[in-house]
Every structure is written in C-alpha cells, then in structure tokens.
Write a protein that holds these residues in place. Structure first.
Motif, mmCIF file in Angstrom:
data_model
loop_
_atom_site.group_PDB
_atom_site.id
_atom_site.type_symbol
_atom_site.label_atom_id
_atom_site.label_comp_id
_atom_site.label_asym_id
_atom_site.label_seq_id
_atom_site.Cartn_x
_atom_site.Cartn_y
_atom_site.Cartn_z
ATOM 1 N N VAL A 11 0.861 -1.187 0.000
ATOM 2 C CA VAL A 11 0.000 0.000 0.000
ATOM 3 C C VAL A 11 0.894 1.234 0.000
ATOM 4 C CG1 VAL A 11 -1.813 1.249 1.217
ATOM 5 C CG2 VAL A 11 -1.802 -1.256 1.218
ATOM 6 N N THR A 12 0.894 1.962 -1.116
ATOM 7 C CA THR A 12 1.858 3.045 -1.315
ATOM 8 C C THR A 12 1.313 4.435 -1.001
ATOM 9 O OG1 THR A 12 1.249 3.320 -3.651
ATOM 10 C CG2 THR A 12 2.965 1.704 -3.139
ATOM 11 N N ARG A 13 0.035 4.546 -0.678
ATOM 12 C CA ARG A 13 -0.540 5.872 -0.435
ATOM 13 C C ARG A 13 0.071 6.506 0.815
ATOM 14 N NH1 ARG A 13 -6.761 5.435 1.597
ATOM 15 N NH2 ARG A 13 -6.522 7.675 1.243
ATOM 16 N N ALA A 14 -0.079 7.805 0.933
ATOM 17 C CA ALA A 14 0.494 8.524 2.072
ATOM 18 C C ALA A 14 -0.250 8.198 3.362
ATOM 19 C CB ALA A 14 0.446 10.029 1.806
ATOM 20 N N GLU A 15 0.462 8.310 4.470
ATOM 21 C CA GLU A 15 -0.178 8.229 5.777
ATOM 22 C C GLU A 15 -0.913 9.545 6.060
ATOM 23 O OE1 GLU A 15 -0.776 5.800 7.423
ATOM 24 O OE2 GLU A 15 0.915 4.523 7.899
ATOM 25 N N PRO A 16 -2.043 9.510 6.781
ATOM 26 C CA PRO A 16 -2.560 8.381 7.559
ATOM 27 C C PRO A 16 -3.435 7.403 6.776
ATOM 28 C CG PRO A 16 -3.895 10.304 7.973
ATOM 29 C CD PRO A 16 -2.790 10.761 7.059
ATOM 30 N N GLY A 17 -3.654 7.658 5.484
ATOM 31 C CA GLY A 17 -4.520 6.792 4.701
ATOM 32 C C GLY A 17 -4.001 5.380 4.534
ATOM 33 N N ALA A 18 -2.668 5.215 4.477
ATOM 34 C CA ALA A 18 -2.094 3.887 4.258
ATOM 35 C C ALA A 18 -2.491 2.910 5.360
ATOM 36 C CB ALA A 18 -0.575 3.983 4.155
ATOM 37 N N THR A 19 -2.477 3.376 6.589
ATOM 38 C CA THR A 19 -2.843 2.501 7.710
ATOM 39 C C THR A 19 -4.296 2.054 7.598
ATOM 40 O OG1 THR A 19 -1.205 3.469 9.204
ATOM 41 C CG2 THR A 19 -3.104 2.394 10.219
ATOM 42 N N VAL A 170 1.386 -4.134 -6.213
ATOM 43 C CA VAL A 170 1.565 -2.742 -5.799
ATOM 44 C C VAL A 170 0.259 -1.993 -6.018
ATOM 45 C CG1 VAL A 170 2.865 -0.612 -6.143
ATOM 46 C CG2 VAL A 170 4.001 -2.831 -6.425
ATOM 47 N N LEU A 171 -0.259 -1.392 -4.952
ATOM 48 C CA LEU A 171 -1.514 -0.652 -5.015
ATOM 49 C C LEU A 171 -1.205 0.842 -5.138
ATOM 50 C CD1 LEU A 171 -4.357 -1.903 -4.807
ATOM 51 C CD2 LEU A 171 -4.451 -1.090 -2.449
ATOM 52 N N ILE A 172 -1.798 1.489 -6.155
ATOM 53 C CA ILE A 172 -1.521 2.896 -6.431
ATOM 54 C C ILE A 172 -2.795 3.718 -6.267
ATOM 55 C CG2 ILE A 172 -0.808 4.555 -8.190
ATOM 56 C CD1 ILE A 172 1.493 2.861 -7.157
ATOM 57 N N HIS A 173 -2.744 4.711 -5.381
ATOM 58 C CA HIS A 173 -3.896 5.578 -5.126
ATOM 59 C C HIS A 173 -3.810 6.919 -5.847
ATOM 60 C CE1 HIS A 173 -4.774 2.790 -1.820
ATOM 61 N NE2 HIS A 173 -5.942 3.390 -1.668
ATOM 62 N N SER A 174 -2.625 7.323 -6.279
ATOM 63 C CA SER A 174 -2.479 8.642 -6.900
ATOM 64 C C SER A 174 -1.237 8.676 -7.774
ATOM 65 C CB SER A 174 -2.369 9.734 -5.831
ATOM 66 O OG SER A 174 -1.120 9.639 -5.155
ATOM 67 N N ALA A 175 -1.216 9.641 -8.699
ATOM 68 C CA ALA A 175 -0.047 9.805 -9.562
ATOM 69 C C ALA A 175 1.182 10.193 -8.744
ATOM 70 C CB ALA A 175 -0.337 10.856 -10.632
ATOM 71 N N LYS A 176 0.988 11.053 -7.747
ATOM 72 C CA LYS A 176 2.114 11.461 -6.906
ATOM 73 C C LYS A 176 2.674 10.271 -6.137
ATOM 74 C CE LYS A 176 2.441 15.871 -7.768
ATOM 75 N NZ LYS A 176 3.668 16.448 -8.366
ATOM 76 N N GLY A 177 1.782 9.415 -5.647
ATOM 77 C CA GLY A 177 2.232 8.218 -4.949
ATOM 78 C C GLY A 177 3.012 7.295 -5.870
ATOM 79 N N ALA A 178 2.554 7.179 -7.122
ATOM 80 C CA ALA A 178 3.260 6.355 -8.107
ATOM 81 C C ALA A 178 4.651 6.916 -8.376
ATOM 82 C CB ALA A 178 2.457 6.290 -9.401
ATOM 83 N N GLU A 179 4.734 8.231 -8.520
ATOM 84 C CA GLU A 179 6.033 8.869 -8.753
ATOM 85 C C GLU A 179 6.977 8.642 -7.577
ATOM 86 O OE1 GLU A 179 5.171 12.943 -9.465
ATOM 87 O OE2 GLU A 179 4.225 12.586 -11.414
ATOM 88 N N SER A 203 -6.973 4.844 -10.903
ATOM 89 C CA SER A 203 -7.431 5.545 -12.105
ATOM 90 C C SER A 203 -6.326 5.538 -13.152
ATOM 91 C CB SER A 203 -7.809 6.995 -11.778
ATOM 92 O OG SER A 203 -6.656 7.739 -11.417
ATOM 93 N N THR A 204 -6.703 5.887 -14.376
ATOM 94 C CA THR A 204 -5.720 5.989 -15.454
ATOM 95 C C THR A 204 -4.683 7.055 -15.139
ATOM 96 O OG1 THR A 204 -7.371 5.285 -17.077
ATOM 97 C CG2 THR A 204 -5.429 6.424 -17.919
ATOM 98 N N ALA A 205 -5.144 8.183 -14.598
ATOM 99 C CA ALA A 205 -4.220 9.270 -14.257
ATOM 100 C C ALA A 205 -3.224 8.828 -13.190
ATOM 101 C CB ALA A 205 -5.001 10.488 -13.778
ATOM 102 N N ALA A 206 -3.708 8.082 -12.199
ATOM 103 C CA ALA A 206 -2.817 7.607 -11.136
ATOM 104 C C ALA A 206 -1.783 6.626 -11.675
ATOM 105 C CB ALA A 206 -3.631 6.956 -10.025
ATOM 106 N N ALA A 207 -2.176 5.845 -12.676
ATOM 107 C CA ALA A 207 -1.284 4.826 -13.228
ATOM 108 C C ALA A 207 -0.246 5.389 -14.185
ATOM 109 C CB ALA A 207 -2.111 3.770 -13.962
ATOM 110 N N GLU A 208 -0.485 6.575 -14.723
ATOM 111 C CA GLU A 208 0.324 7.095 -15.821
ATOM 112 C C GLU A 208 1.830 7.118 -15.543
ATOM 113 O OE1 GLU A 208 1.459 8.102 -19.392
ATOM 114 O OE2 GLU A 208 -0.586 7.531 -18.853
ATOM 115 N N PRO A 209 2.294 7.565 -14.359
ATOM 116 C CA PRO A 209 3.748 7.590 -14.135
ATOM 117 C C PRO A 209 4.411 6.225 -14.277
ATOM 118 C CG PRO A 209 2.646 8.937 -12.501
ATOM 119 C CD PRO A 209 1.569 8.182 -13.224
ATOM 120 N N LEU A 210 3.706 5.151 -13.883
ATOM 121 C CA LEU A 210 4.275 3.812 -14.011
ATOM 122 C C LEU A 210 4.014 3.229 -15.395
ATOM 123 C CD1 LEU A 210 3.474 2.275 -10.507
ATOM 124 C CD2 LEU A 210 5.548 3.424 -11.294
#
Length: 241
Positions: A11-19, A170-179, A203-210
C-alpha cells in the motif's frame, strides 16, 4: 509464487490513509504491507470564508483539515468522492454532496450548481490539477487554499522490497504516490522488480507515471474510489485491464 505472495499487497498511499487501507485489506483477507511513500501534514490555517458560497474538497485528509481550519458548518460543501463526503459529515458539515468520482466529476457538479458567490477549493500542496483555475476559466469565481502537504519518506523498509521481488502486488492511489514509489525503487535499486510487478491503480491518471515506464502488468479500477480499487485487486468485474 506462493499463495501468500499472491495475496500480499504493498500500500503506497500517504499516511494516515495507508494505515486505514491496510486495515481494510486485512478484512478482505489480504496480507497488506504498509509502504507509505509520504506522510500528510496539516498546515495551521485560519480560513477566510468571506464571499464564499461553496467549498470543494478533493481528499479525505483535506476534509479533516477543513474541519480543523474553520468552525463553519453550514456552507454547502461538495466532495470529490463518497469517502471524503463521509468524512465531512462526520465532522458536522450540514450540507454535503458527493460527486462520486474524480476531479472531472467534481468540476461538472460545481458547474451544474452555478454558485453565485466564490468557490473555495481546499487542497494539498502537490495535489494534481488546479480546480480553481478550471472554474475561473469557465466564468465561476474560485480560489484555492492549501491546507496540507505531503512529506515524502526517505526510504522504505527492506521487507517492502523483498515482498516486491517475491511477487507482491503494488496498489496505487495517486499519480504522486506512483512517482514517489518509483523514486524510492530507483534509490533502492529495485526498478526491475517494479517493472515486472503487478500494479493495480485507482485511475488511469494515477497509473500514468508507471505506465509510461513500461510496467508489464497493470490493472485500473473502473471507478476512482477505493472500493473499486479493491475489486480490481480481487479481479472482480468492476476492474479493467
């Protein structure tokens, strides 16, 4: 790859959401590993709501920050999604609507409401897109207020990379998280493992960096919300390749 490796999720999203996401995945039977790439930190802000007739909120953490930044609870608020809307209602906001989607859906809902006063968009420092600029370009007065920032982590535990090499998803919640996850993989010399990994994005946008890096296996949720993301992880019909 063992069955436990197939059910292991980073889970790659930022805390506190990751927990919270790890706990929700555990309830679904997954071995969720906290691989948070950043920690969200609220700013101390005293909001000026003079002339504001509508508040737009684009994340659950933004909803929590808004609740801290003002005692006003009667102004109409539109949330980008249902989780954010729920967080606002829990904080006592009386007039909450959800766009139940992404930034485009939020923009469309605000335009439908055609607010007479100013729209205030509360957001994070590095949040993708500029909702207030989009609204102003369409003749709706709007401004944004930064209520929080994401502080990237400097490194992830070795157990994260060992799990990635063993076949964890790998779970991606956002483009920034992917980066950020890609940057951390580069620093840990784990790019090959990342490119070969199964990636599930909200989303497609979240996946774009990878996607632009050429990851081998990518699945995208049919809706930009966490329920659909988890369905994609479980290969349910609400997911698309």
């Amino acid at each position: 790859m063992s069955a436990s490796d197939r059910s292991r999720v980073l889970v790659t999203r930022a805390e506190p959401g990751a927990t919270r996401s790890c706990a929700a995945l555990a309830e679904r039977g997954f071995d969720a590993i906290n691989a948070a790439t950043a920690v969200l930190k609220a700013h101390e802000v005293a909001l000026n709501l003079k002339g504001v007739s509508l508040i737009a909120v684009t994340s659950p953490f933004g909803a929590s920050c808004l609740a801290t930044a003002t005692s006003e609870r009667r102004l109409p608020v539109i949330a980008v999604g249902d989780v954010t809307a729920s967080r606002l209602r829990e904080a006592g906001f009386e007039k909450v609507n959800s766009a139940s989607g992404d930034a485009r859906d939020l923009l469309a809902m605000i335009r439908e409401r055609a607010p007479e006063g100013e729209v205030l968009h509360v957001r994070g420092v590095d949040q993708t897109g500029d909702l207030s600029a989009e609204l102003n370009a369409r003749g709706i007065r709007a401004r944004s207020e930064i209520l929080y920032a994401a502080e990237p982590v400097s490194a992830l535990p070795g157990a994260v990379w060992a799990s990635l090499a063993a076949g964890a998803t790998v779970l991606i919640h956002s483009a920034k998280g992917a980066e950020r996850f890609n940057d951390l993989a580069n620093a840990a010399d784990q790019v090959e493992a990342l490119l070969a990994a199964r990636i599930v994005a909200i989303s497609t946008a979240a996946a774009e960096p990878l996607k632009s890096l050429g990851v081998a296996r990518l699945k995208i949720a049919r809706r930009p919300d966490e329920d659909a993301l988890f369905d994609a992880l479980e290969n349910r019909p609400s997911a698309r390749a």
